[in-house]
Scaffold this motif. Structure first.
Motif, PDB file in Angstrom:
ATOM      1  N   SER A 150       0.813  -1.221   0.000  1.00 49.76           N
ATOM      2  CA  SER A 150       0.000   0.000   0.000  1.00 49.76           C
ATOM      3  C   SER A 150       0.843   1.266   0.000  1.00 49.76           C
ATOM      4  CB  SER A 150      -0.927   0.001   1.222  1.00 49.76           C
ATOM      5  OG  SER A 150      -0.176   0.010   2.430  1.00 49.76           O
ATOM      6  N   GLY A 151       2.113   1.159   0.380  1.00 51.11           N
ATOM      7  CA  GLY A 151       2.961   2.345   0.387  1.00 51.11           C
ATOM      8  C   GLY A 151       3.547   2.700  -0.960  1.00 51.11           C
ATOM      9  N   PHE A 152       3.253   1.897  -1.984  1.00 51.01           N
ATOM     10  CA  PHE A 152       3.811   2.145  -3.307  1.00 51.01           C
ATOM     11  C   PHE A 152       2.717   2.530  -4.295  1.00 51.01           C
ATOM     12  CE2 PHE A 152       6.627  -1.010  -1.297  1.00 51.01           C
ATOM     13  CZ  PHE A 152       7.819  -0.299  -1.327  1.00 51.01           C
ATOM     14  N   HIS A 157      -2.482   2.502 -11.912  1.00 53.85           N
ATOM     15  CA  HIS A 157      -2.967   3.872 -11.751  1.00 53.85           C
ATOM     16  C   HIS A 157      -2.096   4.856 -12.526  1.00 53.85           C
ATOM     17  CE1 HIS A 157      -5.154   2.907  -7.684  1.00 53.85           C
ATOM     18  NE2 HIS A 157      -5.643   2.258  -8.718  1.00 53.85           N
ATOM     19  N   VAL A 158      -0.778   4.639 -12.464  1.00 51.18           N
ATOM     20  CA  VAL A 158       0.153   5.538 -13.144  1.00 51.18           C
ATOM     21  C   VAL A 158      -0.055   5.487 -14.653  1.00 51.18           C
ATOM     22  CG1 VAL A 158       2.589   5.999 -13.620  1.00 51.18           C
ATOM     23  CG2 VAL A 158       1.857   5.419 -11.298  1.00 51.18           C
ATOM     24  N   THR A 159      -0.113   4.276 -15.217  1.00 48.57           N
ATOM     25  CA  THR A 159      -0.220   4.183 -16.671  1.00 48.57           C
ATOM     26  C   THR A 159      -1.622   4.548 -17.174  1.00 48.57           C
ATOM     27  OG1 THR A 159      -0.646   1.793 -16.539  1.00 48.57           O
ATOM     28  CG2 THR A 159       1.642   2.500 -16.849  1.00 48.57           C
ATOM     29  N   ALA A 160      -2.645   4.368 -16.349  1.00 49.40           N
ATOM     30  CA  ALA A 160      -3.971   4.846 -16.737  1.00 49.40           C
ATOM     31  C   ALA A 160      -3.971   6.373 -16.840  1.00 49.40           C
ATOM     32  CB  ALA A 160      -5.018   4.385 -15.733  1.00 49.40           C
ATOM     33  N   ARG A 161      -3.269   7.017 -15.925  1.00 49.40           N
ATOM     34  CA  ARG A 161      -3.148   8.475 -16.004  1.00 49.40           C
ATOM     35  C   ARG A 161      -2.387   8.875 -17.264  1.00 49.40           C
ATOM     36  NH1 ARG A 161      -0.983   9.101 -11.455  1.00 49.40           N
ATOM     37  NH2 ARG A 161       1.196   9.502 -11.998  1.00 49.40           N
ATOM     38  N   LEU A 192      -2.488  -3.541 -20.113  1.00 48.23           N
ATOM     39  CA  LEU A 192      -1.371  -4.407 -19.713  1.00 48.23           C
ATOM     40  C   LEU A 192      -1.275  -4.579 -18.197  1.00 48.23           C
ATOM     41  CD1 LEU A 192       1.412  -3.356 -22.263  1.00 48.23           C
ATOM     42  CD2 LEU A 192       0.351  -5.622 -22.063  1.00 48.23           C
ATOM     43  N   PRO A 193      -1.386  -3.506 -17.403  1.00 51.09           N
ATOM     44  CA  PRO A 193      -1.262  -3.713 -15.954  1.00 51.09           C
ATOM     45  C   PRO A 193      -2.372  -4.577 -15.365  1.00 51.09           C
ATOM     46  CG  PRO A 193      -0.996  -1.387 -16.522  1.00 51.09           C
ATOM     47  CD  PRO A 193      -1.532  -2.077 -17.735  1.00 51.09           C
ATOM     48  N   MET A 227       7.161   1.140  -8.263  1.00 52.03           N
ATOM     49  CA  MET A 227       5.717   0.983  -8.382  1.00 52.03           C
ATOM     50  C   MET A 227       5.407  -0.489  -8.186  1.00 52.03           C
ATOM     51  SD  MET A 227       4.957   3.417 -11.708  1.00 52.03           S
ATOM     52  CE  MET A 227       6.390   2.827 -12.631  1.00 52.03           C
ATOM     53  N   TYR A 228       4.163  -0.789  -7.884  1.00 54.05           N
ATOM     54  CA  TYR A 228       3.758  -2.176  -7.688  1.00 54.05           C
ATOM     55  C   TYR A 228       2.882  -2.585  -8.855  1.00 54.05           C
ATOM     56  CZ  TYR A 228       2.144  -6.417  -5.379  1.00 54.05           C
ATOM     57  OH  TYR A 228       1.875  -7.731  -5.069  1.00 54.05           O
ATOM     58  N   GLY A 229       3.313  -3.633  -9.578  1.00 55.39           N
ATOM     59  CA  GLY A 229       2.511  -4.059 -10.718  1.00 55.39           C
ATOM     60  C   GLY A 229       3.257  -5.011 -11.626  1.00 55.39           C
TER      61      GLY A 229
END
Length: 312
Positions: A150-152, A157-161, A192-193, A227-229
């Motif tokens: 949860s801390g990452f 979310h990053v690539t959707a943005r 992809l994510p 990042m986590y993914g």
């Protein structure tokens, strides 16, 4: 060790032009005081800062017991916020060791890597041999148990943005890129994510310059933007920067072999790695135009090659 610790490399001036201008200037103004506070808090002897960084002040340090270290003070921005936590997850296995962290001052005391030459500097070694080094390091990082993620930032979310920004930039800037290829890139950034077979702590910015020759281990990774993914996100910059694959007589063959190397070492699908590369090349191309540069149709032709390798 001399102590010209208050020197601020001119390259750090870029932070004043990123994000909020006033905040960037305020951080630069506060930097000499931060350096002094951290030197005293951790009882350090400091050397002259290394030049070249644009978002962090980094200098060689000597600990009270004489051990060599590195002091890194970062301009606070989202990409750097998870760095210390990621280093704790990896616990020095294939990465630099974190000695201390000050979350208020956004500072870290790190293991100093000696001799510290980069994987990119070893250009007398065949590119595939250097990629094997990088692939084995990534496999180790990805295998680390994360526990609470949860801390990452979530990669999804990053690539959707980013996908939304690509759409906006394509409509607003009208760079003349193939709309079908851009649409592929947007779709991949979103899909992809969410279709990954596993999720790991990705480095986020692993490239030949962030892999240093060391003594504790032959090679150590630095400067994560974690990042986590999907692990498939990580390899592209290594594939692209170990040397320019598009300058080879048959770039598609070179790229297929490089993606295959990562697949053989990490178990990731080479076609999926090529799909990630396509998405990232499209996003980079629209980002480039958004910074006031002329559209790079060469970059989009490279994205088309990557898309063909991915089977898109």
């Amino acid at each position: 060790m001399t102590e010209p610790q208050l020197l601020v490399p001119p390259t750090l001036g870029v932070v004043a032009s990123i994000g909020d201008l006033a905040e960037g200037r305020a951080w630069l103004d506060s930097l000499p005081g931060l350096i002094t506070e951290l030197r005293e808090a951790w009882s350090l002897r400091l050397g002259a800062p290394w030049t070249g960084g644009s978002c962090s002040w980094v200098a060689p340090a000597e600990l009270p017991d004489g051990r060599a270290a590195v002091l890194k003070i970062s301009w606070p921005h989202p990409e750097m916020m998870g760095e210390a936590a990621a280093l704790r997850v990896w616990q020095g296995h294939g990465v630099v060791t974190l000695h201390a962290h000050d979350g208020v001052r956004h500072a870290m005391l790190l293991e100093r890597v000696d001799p510290g030459t980069t994987l990119g500097d070893r250009d007398w070694l065949p590119a595939e041999e250097r990629l094997l080094v990088a692939a084995r390091l990534l496999a180790r990082l990805w295998s680390a148990p994360v526990g609470d993620a949860s801390g990452f930032d979530l990669l999804s979310h990053v690539t959707a943005r980013w996908a939304g920004l690509v759409e906006q930039r394509m409509e607003r800037l009208r760079p003349g890129f193939d709309p079908g290829l851009v649409a592929h890139g947007i779709r991949l950034l979103r899909e992809l994510p969410t279709t990954a077979l596993r999720r790991v702590l990705v480095h986020g910015d692993i490239n030949p310059g962030n892999i240093l020759a060391g003594q504790r281990e032959p090679w150590l990774v630095i400067d994560p933007k974690p990042m986590y993914g999907d692990p498939g996100y990580d390899p592209w910059k290594l594939v692209e920067q170990i040397d320019d694959p598009f300058r080879h007589p048959n770039p598609a063959a070179v790229l297929r072999r490089r993606f295959a190397i990562f697949g053989e070492v990490t178990g990731e699908d080479p076609a999926r790695l090529a799909a990630w590369a396509t998405a990232r090349r499209v996003e980079d191309s629209l980002w480039w135009v958004s910074r006031g540069n002329q559209p790079s149709h060469r970059a989009m032709s490279e994205a088309a090659i990557l898309a063909s390798i991915a089977g898109l």
